[in-house]
Enzyme design. Structure first.
Site, PDB file in Angstrom:
ATOM      1  CD  GLU A   1     -20.637  14.779 -32.037  1.00 51.10           C
ATOM      2  OE1 GLU A   1     -19.549  15.201 -32.485  1.00 51.10           O
ATOM      3  OE2 GLU A   1     -21.689  15.413 -32.145  1.00 51.10           O
ATOM      4  N   PRO A   2     -17.605   9.688 -30.028  1.00 46.41           N
ATOM      5  CG  PRO A   2     -17.701   7.588 -28.991  1.00 46.41           C
ATOM      6  CD  PRO A   2     -18.535   8.816 -29.290  1.00 46.41           C
TER       7      PRO A   2
ATOM      8  NE  ARG B   1      -7.655  10.035 -33.015  1.00 41.12           N
ATOM      9  CZ  ARG B   1      -7.094  10.534 -34.133  1.00 41.12           C
ATOM     10  NH1 ARG B   1      -6.226   9.818 -34.804  1.00 41.12           N
ATOM     11  NH2 ARG B   1      -7.385  11.755 -34.536  1.00 41.12           N
TER      12      ARG B   1
ATOM     13  NE  ARG C   1      -4.634   9.282 -38.216  1.00 40.73           N
ATOM     14  CZ  ARG C   1      -3.733   9.405 -37.275  1.00 40.73           C
ATOM     15  NH1 ARG C   1      -2.795   8.488 -37.141  1.00 40.73           N
ATOM     16  NH2 ARG C   1      -3.761  10.424 -36.451  1.00 40.73           N
TER      17      ARG C   1
ATOM     18  CB  CYS D   1       5.488   9.411 -58.388  1.00 46.69           C
ATOM     19  SG  CYS D   1       5.517   7.851 -59.239  1.00 46.69           S
TER      20      CYS D   1
ATOM     21  CE1 TYR E   1     -11.617  10.517 -38.396  1.00 51.22           C
ATOM     22  CE2 TYR E   1     -10.361   9.846 -36.472  1.00 51.22           C
ATOM     23  CZ  TYR E   1     -11.466  10.466 -37.023  1.00 51.22           C
ATOM     24  OH  TYR E   1     -12.411  11.023 -36.211  1.00 51.22           O
TER      25      TYR E   1
HETATM   26  N1  LLP Z   1     -17.303  14.971 -33.710  1.00 54.66           N
HETATM   27  C1  LLP Z   1     -16.916  15.885 -34.615  1.00 54.66           C
HETATM   28  C2  LLP Z   1     -17.760  17.048 -34.844  1.00 54.66           C
HETATM   29  C3  LLP Z   1     -15.708  15.714 -35.307  1.00 54.66           C
HETATM   30  O1  LLP Z   1     -15.324  16.635 -36.181  1.00 54.66           O
HETATM   31  C4  LLP Z   1     -14.897  14.584 -35.045  1.00 54.66           C
HETATM   32  C5  LLP Z   1     -13.643  14.374 -35.751  1.00 54.66           C
HETATM   33  C6  LLP Z   1     -15.355  13.645 -34.101  1.00 54.66           C
HETATM   34  C7  LLP Z   1     -16.548  13.878 -33.441  1.00 54.66           C
HETATM   35  C8  LLP Z   1     -14.581  12.404 -33.783  1.00 54.66           C
HETATM   36  O2  LLP Z   1     -13.370  12.708 -33.200  1.00 54.66           O
HETATM   37  P1  LLP Z   1     -12.458  11.528 -32.600  1.00 54.66           P
HETATM   38  O3  LLP Z   1     -13.197  10.950 -31.430  1.00 54.66           O
HETATM   39  O4  LLP Z   1     -12.254  10.529 -33.649  1.00 54.66           O
HETATM   40  O5  LLP Z   1     -11.209  12.204 -32.196  1.00 54.66           O
HETATM   41  N2  LLP Z   1      -8.328  12.472 -39.796  1.00 54.66           N
HETATM   42  C9  LLP Z   1      -7.755  12.896 -38.543  1.00 54.66           C
HETATM   43  C10 LLP Z   1      -8.806  13.119 -37.481  1.00 54.66           C
HETATM   44  C11 LLP Z   1      -9.851  14.105 -37.906  1.00 54.66           C
HETATM   45  C12 LLP Z   1     -10.956  14.255 -36.905  1.00 54.66           C
HETATM   46  C13 LLP Z   1     -12.076  15.031 -37.481  1.00 54.66           C
HETATM   47  N3  LLP Z   1     -13.196  15.182 -36.606  1.00 54.66           N
HETATM   48  C14 LLP Z   1      -6.724  11.878 -38.097  1.00 54.66           C
HETATM   49  O6  LLP Z   1      -6.508  10.901 -38.811  1.00 54.66           O
HETATM   50  O7  LLP Z   1      -6.100  12.047 -37.067  1.00 54.66           O
END
Ligand code: LLP
Length: 421
Positions: A274-275, A277, A313, A344, A373
């Protein structure tokens, strides 16, 4: 690797000038690169080419329909966390049997819709949720394929607010309750137990905690199989970190794949990834214009037309996005600024004491690594419209979301009759 580079001192996204896009569409503006999105998806698919593997893009990172369609066309699945995301994924052409549904609070409506669509898997996070899925599936005459999201009690992630695998977090089933839960699930109507799911955090740059968590999961799968629970899938979640600054070298997709192969060994399972980012982060930039340079108390503030509502972020996670001038000027020295927005709130600050080429009013600047994000987390605080988004593909560029007008922003609000007389 991404496709944002300088040509003759001007920043380009692929073959399109960022300045031209900012002039045509206004700022603040999100710009995405198709070549970068595709490259990231391809690198990951190639790293897992030899495994039975479903890449379910975590669309919470960037769910713009054009971004989703780009990935859908490459065969991506989707990890969704709401009915809205599921609707987007299906509309973008992602087949239901490539959709996994994650999240701690699935509503009855969301579960019904997912059962109706025939999704690949529910990632279940609690016993009450399991009971609800079972009851609804039975009522509809369907069978729900489920995996439990197990909390491996491993801490990881780039910031405390994006770590999810610890005991105090709301996510997943407790490690010590997992086996009993699987036994109960197997006996429930409307449930087909298919997998084990884990996701320990985000922006993880060192593979050690992932290796630890995945090793625990593989051990659990073997134990479950010995108990007669037919586990055929392991969902490893997302979390792989990306470079936010030049010079940073987080673990690569190839190293990640190597580690996964090593841990999973000859276990015959479908892998689900589940990539989020890793696919979208460096495929996007966020462009803003300098409104004012303000000097006060021996500090210099560069006040932008972008704010915390557009890119949250920095305010939420103290994240620092590299800031580049859209036009490089040889005759300007580097200076140090607090980079802030017009909202503000004291948290409306993108960076403190940040060194960048001297900035002047009307200059364009680009926050790098803003594809994940970024736009998805933006909001309309201070009645600031959601930013426009542009997708570039070679020398083509298209507005893939326009900013709402002020009239559109207030159109859903009503003033009660009693206030009008
Ligand atoms: N799978 C699940 C169950 C998740 O909760 C997430 C991210 C992902 C996959 C994807 O994760 P990634 O590959 O993107 O690391 N808003 C925060 C990041 C929150 C991530 C939430 N879950 C930021 O801007 O750093």
């Amino acid at each position: 690797m991404h496709h944002f580079d300088y040509r003759g001192g001007e920043l380009y996204c692929e073959d399109v000038s960022v300045r031209e896009l900012a002039t045509a569409h206004g700022t603040p503006l999100y710009i995405y690169s198709t070549a970068t999105l595709r490259r990231h998806f391809r690198v990951l698919s190639e790293a897992f080419a030899e495994q039975n593997c479903l890449i379910a893009y975590a669309m919470k990172a960037n769910s713009n329909m054009a971004v989703l369609t780009t990935l859908a066309n490459m065969g991506s699945g989707a990890d969704v966390v709401s009915g809205g995301e599921m609707r987007r994924a299906i509309t973008a052409g992602i087949p239901a049997n490539k959709i996994v549904f994650s999240g701690v609070g699935k509503t009855a409506i969301e579960i019904r819709d997912a059962l109706q669509a025939g999704i690949h898997q529910f990632n279940v996070e609690s016993e009450p949720e399991l009971k609800r899925i079972s009851a609804l599936a039975e009522e509809m005459g369907k069978t729900a394929p489920i995996a439990f999201r197990i909390n491996p009690h491993v801490e990881a992630g780039g910031h405390a607010n994006i770590s999810t695998g610890g005991a105090e977090h709301k996510f997943g089933i407790a490690w010590h309750e997992a086996k009993a839960m699987y036994e109960r699930a197997q006996k429930m109507p409307g449930i087909s137990v298919v997998g084990v799911d884990v996701h320990i955090g985000s922006q993880i740059t060192d593979l050690t905690p992932m290796r630890l968590a995945f090793t625990k999961v593989v051990g659990l799968v073997r134990e479950l199989r010995d108990m007669g629970v037919p586990i055929s899938r392991i969902d490893l979640g997302g979390g792989l970190g990306i470079p936010y600054k030049s010079g940073e070298t987080p673990a690569s997709p190839a190293e990640y794949a190597e580690m996964v192969r090593d841990v999973v060994g000859d276990l015959d399972v479908q892998l689900i990834l589940e990539p989020g980012r890793m696919i979208a982060g460096n495929a996007g930039i966020f462009v803003s214009r300098v409104e004012y340079i303000k000097e006060r108390d021996e500090r210099e503030f560069a006040i932008l037309d972008a704010a915390m509502n557009d890119l949250m972020r920095p305010a939420l996670y103290q994240a620092v996005h590299e800031l580049l001038p859209v036009t490089r000027a040889e005759d300007r020295q580097s200076r140090t600024y607090d980079i802030v927005g017009p909202v503000c709130e004291s948290t409306d600050r993108f960076a403190k004491g940040y060194s960048v080429q001297e900035l002047r009013e009307t200059d364009l600047v680009a926050f790098m690594s803003a594809g994940a994000y970024g736009a998805v987390m933006s909001n309309q605080y201070n009645t600031r419209p959601l930013c426009a988004e542009v997708l570039v593909n070679g020398d083509q560029a298209e507005l893939v979301r326009r900013a709402p007008t002020f009239d559109e922003m207030i159109a859903n609000e009503r003033v009660p009759e009693w206030l009008k007389s």
